[in-house]
Enzyme design. Structure first.
Site, PDB file in Angstrom:
ATOM      1  N   HIS A  75     -52.661 -41.356   1.535  1.00 44.31           N
ATOM      2  CA  HIS A  75     -52.251 -40.229   0.689  1.00 44.31           C
ATOM      3  C   HIS A  75     -53.219 -40.046  -0.464  1.00 44.31           C
ATOM      4  O   HIS A  75     -53.475 -40.980  -1.211  1.00 44.31           O
ATOM      5  CB  HIS A  75     -50.848 -40.489   0.113  1.00 44.31           C
ATOM      6  CG  HIS A  75     -49.758 -40.337   1.120  1.00 44.31           C
ATOM      7  ND1 HIS A  75     -48.447 -40.164   0.766  1.00 44.31           N
ATOM      8  CD2 HIS A  75     -49.775 -40.326   2.470  1.00 44.31           C
ATOM      9  CE1 HIS A  75     -47.709 -40.044   1.860  1.00 44.31           C
ATOM     10  NE2 HIS A  75     -48.492 -40.156   2.905  1.00 44.31           N
ATOM     11  N   TYR A 203     -41.388 -37.143  -6.229  1.00 46.68           N
ATOM     12  CA  TYR A 203     -40.539 -37.825  -7.219  1.00 46.68           C
ATOM     13  C   TYR A 203     -39.868 -36.725  -8.056  1.00 46.68           C
ATOM     14  O   TYR A 203     -40.587 -35.929  -8.685  1.00 46.68           O
ATOM     15  CB  TYR A 203     -41.370 -38.687  -8.162  1.00 46.68           C
ATOM     16  CG  TYR A 203     -41.988 -39.930  -7.537  1.00 46.68           C
ATOM     17  CD1 TYR A 203     -43.172 -39.862  -6.810  1.00 46.68           C
ATOM     18  CD2 TYR A 203     -41.400 -41.185  -7.713  1.00 46.68           C
ATOM     19  CE1 TYR A 203     -43.748 -41.009  -6.269  1.00 46.68           C
ATOM     20  CE2 TYR A 203     -41.964 -42.333  -7.182  1.00 46.68           C
ATOM     21  CZ  TYR A 203     -43.141 -42.234  -6.461  1.00 46.68           C
ATOM     22  OH  TYR A 203     -43.704 -43.374  -5.926  1.00 46.68           O
ATOM     23  N   PRO A 290     -38.277 -50.218  -8.563  1.00 42.20           N
ATOM     24  CA  PRO A 290     -39.128 -49.696  -7.495  1.00 42.20           C
ATOM     25  C   PRO A 290     -39.822 -48.367  -7.795  1.00 42.20           C
ATOM     26  O   PRO A 290     -40.660 -47.923  -7.011  1.00 42.20           O
ATOM     27  CB  PRO A 290     -38.159 -49.543  -6.310  1.00 42.20           C
ATOM     28  CG  PRO A 290     -36.805 -49.447  -6.914  1.00 42.20           C
ATOM     29  CD  PRO A 290     -36.851 -50.243  -8.178  1.00 42.20           C
ATOM     30  N   LYS A 294     -44.500 -50.949  -7.097  1.00 42.18           N
ATOM     31  CA  LYS A 294     -45.450 -52.011  -7.435  1.00 42.18           C
ATOM     32  C   LYS A 294     -45.086 -53.414  -6.943  1.00 42.18           C
ATOM     33  O   LYS A 294     -45.907 -54.332  -7.015  1.00 42.18           O
ATOM     34  CB  LYS A 294     -45.617 -52.079  -8.971  1.00 42.18           C
ATOM     35  CG  LYS A 294     -46.287 -50.861  -9.561  1.00 42.18           C
ATOM     36  CD  LYS A 294     -47.672 -50.666  -8.990  1.00 42.18           C
ATOM     37  CE  LYS A 294     -48.400 -49.479  -9.554  1.00 42.18           C
ATOM     38  NZ  LYS A 294     -49.480 -49.022  -8.676  1.00 42.18           N
ATOM     39  N   TYR A 382     -50.938 -45.710 -10.846  1.00 42.83           N
ATOM     40  CA  TYR A 382     -50.236 -45.536  -9.567  1.00 42.83           C
ATOM     41  C   TYR A 382     -51.093 -46.032  -8.401  1.00 42.83           C
ATOM     42  O   TYR A 382     -50.595 -46.691  -7.489  1.00 42.83           O
ATOM     43  CB  TYR A 382     -49.874 -44.060  -9.398  1.00 42.83           C
ATOM     44  CG  TYR A 382     -48.919 -43.767  -8.269  1.00 42.83           C
ATOM     45  CD1 TYR A 382     -47.544 -43.981  -8.409  1.00 42.83           C
ATOM     46  CD2 TYR A 382     -49.386 -43.270  -7.058  1.00 42.83           C
ATOM     47  CE1 TYR A 382     -46.670 -43.705  -7.369  1.00 42.83           C
ATOM     48  CE2 TYR A 382     -48.513 -42.992  -6.012  1.00 42.83           C
ATOM     49  CZ  TYR A 382     -47.155 -43.209  -6.183  1.00 42.83           C
ATOM     50  OH  TYR A 382     -46.293 -42.941  -5.147  1.00 42.83           O
TER      51      TYR A 382
HETATM   52  P1  RFL Z   1     -40.053 -61.554  -0.658  1.00 43.56           P
HETATM   53  O1  RFL Z   1     -40.568 -60.482   0.186  1.00 43.56           O
HETATM   54  O2  RFL Z   1     -38.687 -61.454  -1.213  1.00 43.56           O
HETATM   55  O3  RFL Z   1     -40.205 -62.898   0.176  1.00 43.56           O
HETATM   56  C1  RFL Z   1     -39.579 -64.101  -0.228  1.00 43.56           C
HETATM   57  C2  RFL Z   1     -39.242 -64.877   1.018  1.00 43.56           C
HETATM   58  O4  RFL Z   1     -38.670 -66.120   0.633  1.00 43.56           O
HETATM   59  C3  RFL Z   1     -37.567 -66.377   1.481  1.00 43.56           C
HETATM   60  N1  RFL Z   1     -36.659 -67.318   0.813  1.00 43.56           N
HETATM   61  C4  RFL Z   1     -36.574 -68.620   1.133  1.00 43.56           C
HETATM   62  N2  RFL Z   1     -37.265 -69.353   2.019  1.00 43.56           N
HETATM   63  C5  RFL Z   1     -36.928 -70.678   2.130  1.00 43.56           C
HETATM   64  N3  RFL Z   1     -35.928 -71.253   1.397  1.00 43.56           N
HETATM   65  C6  RFL Z   1     -35.216 -70.535   0.501  1.00 43.56           C
HETATM   66  N4  RFL Z   1     -34.232 -71.099  -0.201  1.00 43.56           N
HETATM   67  C7  RFL Z   1     -35.547 -69.165   0.332  1.00 43.56           C
HETATM   68  N5  RFL Z   1     -35.053 -68.160  -0.449  1.00 43.56           N
HETATM   69  C8  RFL Z   1     -35.743 -67.057  -0.149  1.00 43.56           C
HETATM   70  C9  RFL Z   1     -36.944 -65.002   1.722  1.00 43.56           C
HETATM   71  O5  RFL Z   1     -36.138 -64.977   2.883  1.00 43.56           O
HETATM   72  C10 RFL Z   1     -38.192 -64.153   1.862  1.00 43.56           C
HETATM   73  O6  RFL Z   1     -38.637 -64.055   3.201  1.00 43.56           O
HETATM   74  O7  RFL Z   1     -41.021 -61.823  -1.920  1.00 43.56           O
HETATM   75  P2  RFL Z   1     -42.606 -61.622  -2.101  1.00 43.56           P
HETATM   76  O8  RFL Z   1     -43.366 -62.248  -0.977  1.00 43.56           O
HETATM   77  O9  RFL Z   1     -42.873 -62.037  -3.485  1.00 43.56           O
HETATM   78  O10 RFL Z   1     -42.829 -60.040  -1.948  1.00 43.56           O
HETATM   79  C11 RFL Z   1     -42.299 -59.147  -2.905  1.00 43.56           C
HETATM   80  C12 RFL Z   1     -41.868 -57.838  -2.245  1.00 43.56           C
HETATM   81  O11 RFL Z   1     -41.052 -58.132  -1.138  1.00 43.56           O
HETATM   82  C13 RFL Z   1     -41.114 -56.909  -3.205  1.00 43.56           C
HETATM   83  O12 RFL Z   1     -41.685 -56.947  -4.486  1.00 43.56           O
HETATM   84  C14 RFL Z   1     -41.118 -55.429  -2.715  1.00 43.56           C
HETATM   85  O13 RFL Z   1     -40.378 -55.281  -1.540  1.00 43.56           O
HETATM   86  C15 RFL Z   1     -40.556 -54.514  -3.790  1.00 43.56           C
HETATM   87  N6  RFL Z   1     -40.505 -53.101  -3.377  1.00 43.56           N
HETATM   88  C16 RFL Z   1     -41.651 -52.307  -3.343  1.00 43.56           C
HETATM   89  N7  RFL Z   1     -42.866 -52.841  -3.625  1.00 43.56           N
HETATM   90  C17 RFL Z   1     -44.010 -52.083  -3.489  1.00 43.56           C
HETATM   91  O14 RFL Z   1     -45.114 -52.611  -3.731  1.00 43.56           O
HETATM   92  N8  RFL Z   1     -43.971 -50.755  -3.094  1.00 43.56           N
HETATM   93  C18 RFL Z   1     -42.794 -50.150  -2.801  1.00 43.56           C
HETATM   94  O15 RFL Z   1     -42.807 -48.993  -2.384  1.00 43.56           O
HETATM   95  C19 RFL Z   1     -41.571 -50.915  -2.951  1.00 43.56           C
HETATM   96  N9  RFL Z   1     -40.373 -50.357  -2.646  1.00 43.56           N
HETATM   97  C20 RFL Z   1     -39.288 -52.536  -2.963  1.00 43.56           C
HETATM   98  C21 RFL Z   1     -39.257 -51.137  -2.602  1.00 43.56           C
HETATM   99  C22 RFL Z   1     -38.134 -53.307  -2.860  1.00 43.56           C
HETATM  100  C23 RFL Z   1     -36.959 -52.731  -2.416  1.00 43.56           C
HETATM  101  N10 RFL Z   1     -35.835 -53.591  -2.292  1.00 43.56           N
HETATM  102  C24 RFL Z   1     -34.914 -53.561  -1.246  1.00 43.56           C
HETATM  103  C25 RFL Z   1     -35.716 -54.757  -3.153  1.00 43.56           C
HETATM  104  C26 RFL Z   1     -38.102 -50.559  -2.191  1.00 43.56           C
HETATM  105  C27 RFL Z   1     -36.933 -51.330  -2.094  1.00 43.56           C
HETATM  106  C28 RFL Z   1     -35.703 -50.597  -1.637  1.00 43.56           C
HETATM  107  C1  PHB Z   2     -41.111 -46.305  -0.195  1.00 46.56           C
HETATM  108  O1  PHB Z   2     -41.838 -45.686   0.619  1.00 46.56           O
HETATM  109  O2  PHB Z   2     -40.151 -47.018   0.159  1.00 46.56           O
HETATM  110  C2  PHB Z   2     -41.369 -46.154  -1.644  1.00 46.56           C
HETATM  111  C3  PHB Z   2     -42.439 -45.377  -2.060  1.00 46.56           C
HETATM  112  C4  PHB Z   2     -42.678 -45.186  -3.416  1.00 46.56           C
HETATM  113  C5  PHB Z   2     -41.836 -45.781  -4.346  1.00 46.56           C
HETATM  114  C6  PHB Z   2     -40.787 -46.582  -3.928  1.00 46.56           C
HETATM  115  C7  PHB Z   2     -40.537 -46.767  -2.576  1.00 46.56           C
HETATM  116  O3  PHB Z   2     -42.065 -45.552  -5.659  1.00 46.56           O
END
Ligand code: RFL
Ligand code: PHB
Length: 389
Positions: A75, A203, A290, A294, A382
């Site tokens: 994008h 957004y 979110p 980031k 961004y």
């Molecule tokens: P994770 O991905 O949470 O991975 C941690 C892993 O540790 C495991 N774990 C254990 N393993 C062994 N023993 C235990 N006791 C444990 N407890 C936990 C878990 O099962 C898991 O597999 O952390 P990590 O690697 O630091 O990665 C971080 C990202 O996952 C997180 O920051 C993002 O998903 C946040 N996020 C977004 N980030 C972006 O960069 N761009 C986005 O567009 C974005 N959108 C989002 C998001 C997070 C969302 N949710 C659901 C929280 C949108 C959503 C809806």
């Molecule tokens: C997503 O694609 O899930 C997404 C994209 C941008 C955001 C948050 C989530 O700011």
């Protein structure tokens, strides 16, 4: 009890843990990865979608981006919407960089496959993971796998176990300082078999609350609506969701909803990110709301600092980068925290609880839409700040 020996014990097979395992392996450093969940679960968990150019480049350089290059959607811009008015932010024109849509679970699948191909251990469904002796040079992790107790002896532990994992909790309370803000709203997110309404993200700030139109492919839409922090998704039957999205985004394409979930919003930082031989990375150390997309990008950025630090230690016994890890990572983390907080404040609505704030934040958004300087300020953050900033 079975004993295993490795150089780096990695807790968590999310983006942080898997990328670290891969970078260490490429440089000849051994690790064992322990994951609480089963493989199908982590490969289906719907989370982040947007990758900064630097994250894409990092995955590319690691040899993990073949499918990302084929299937990711690049994008060059994004859209802001206020009171029925749209404004395109020309990310590429303003910064020379672009962002890429590629579901986090797809990156996780790619990294799990790469890890398994090395033949080195990745234990799924590891339970009762506990950290020991982290302040010594011989830390240990105990865990249970397939009913048997194991002890993993290592030189270093990487706590990549997300916000609820045991690593941060293993740090002594007196050394840990926590900074936190919990927001009075959440996001209701859906995945729908529907063509994205726009080929770029939208957004929207609206009197009923924030909404975001993003996507996972040319035929799958990912849509978010601001809702109450403790919202029960059952309060949002499909018709109410579509009504809300149409009102806030000025029309979207409807389709079968295949997933529905509520994401609470918080800003959180734990300092320092290291104690003795335990290093925290990714969501284990910090959470961003979110809105700025980031979270996963910060996890990648942490590993870009941690991997070279561990490699210098194992290659030459040089601990200087390890000693600098926490401060180096936190400099960028706090800038990204500030950006995520700013985007969140500017785009959400207080639901009538703070009319002054609502006016000021609507004016903030109007200013971004009217000012090229403000658009550049948004765009450079961004697409992702440089790693050495
Ligand atoms: P994770 O991905 O949470 O991975 C941690 C892993 O540790 C495991 N774990 C254990 N393993 C062994 N023993 C235990 N006791 C444990 N407890 C936990 C878990 O099962 C898991 O597999 O952390 P990590 O690697 O630091 O990665 C971080 C990202 O996952 C997180 O920051 C993002 O998903 C946040 N996020 C977004 N980030 C972006 O960069 N761009 C986005 O567009 C974005 N959108 C989002 C998001 C997070 C969302 N949710 C659901 C929280 C949108 C959503 C809806
Ligand atoms: C997503 O694609 O899930 C997404 C994209 C941008 C955001 C948050 C989530 O700011």
């Amino acid at each position: 009890m079975a004993h295993i020996r490795t150089q780096v014990g990695i807790i968590g097979a999310g983006p942080a843990g898997l990328l670290l395992a891969h970078l260490l392996h490429k440089a000849g450093v051994d690790s064992v990865v322990l994951e609480r969940q089963a493989r199908p679960y982590i490969e289906a968990r719907i989370r982040a979608g947007l990758l900064e150019q630097g994250s894409v480049d990092t995955l590319h350089d690691a040899g993990l981006a073949d499918r990302l290059h084929r299937e990711g959607l690049a994008h060059d811009g994004m859209q802001l919407r206020l009171a029925g008015r749209d404004c395109r932010i020309d990310l590429h024109g303003l910064t020379g960089k672009r962002v890429t849509i590629y579901g986090q679970q797809e990156s996780v699948k790619d990294m799990v496959a790469a890890r398994l191909a090395t033949g080195r251990p990745l234990f799924f469904e590891a339970s009762e993971v506990a950290l020991h002796d982290i302040a010594t040079t011989a830390p240990r992790i105990t865990f249970t796998h397939e009913g048997a107790a194991h002890e993993l002896r290592c030189d270093v532990i990487a706590g990549c176990d997300g916000f609820h994992g045991p690593s941060r909790a293993a740090m002594p309370a007196e050394v840990l300082r926590v900074y936190e803000r919990v927001y009075p709203f959440a996001w209701l997110g859906i995945l729908a078999d529907a063509k994205p309404v726009s080929h770029e993200l939208i957004y929207a700030r609206h009197p009923d609350g924030f909404a975001l139109a993003t996507m996972r492919s040319e035929t799958v839409s990912r849509l978010y609506l601001q809702c109450a922090p403790d919202e029960d998704p059952a309060n949002w039957p499909d018709e109410r969701i579509w009504e809300g999205l149409h009102a806030r985004l000025g029309g979207v394409n409807e389709g079968r909803i295949t997933q529905k979930g509520v994401t609470p919003m918080r800003s959180f930082v734990a300092e320092p990110m290291r104690h003795g031989r335990l290093f925290l990375a990714g969501d284990a150390a910090h959470i961003v709301p979110p809105t700025g997309a980031k979270g996963m990008n910060l996890a990648v950025a942490d590993i870009r600092v941690l991997a070279p630090a561990l490699l210098a230690f194992f290659a030459r016994g040089d601990e200087r980068l390890m000693d600098a890890y926490s401060a180096t990572a936190l400099r960028r983390i706090w800038k990204v925290q500030r950006f995520s907080w700013w985007m969140t404040a500017m785009l959400h609505n207080s639901n009538g609880n703070d009319p002054f704030e609502d006016r000021v934040q609507a004016a903030e958004l109007a200013h971004v839409m009217d000012s090229e300087a403000a658009q550049r300020f948004l765009a450079e953050q961004y697409v992702g700040l440089p790693y050495d900033a």
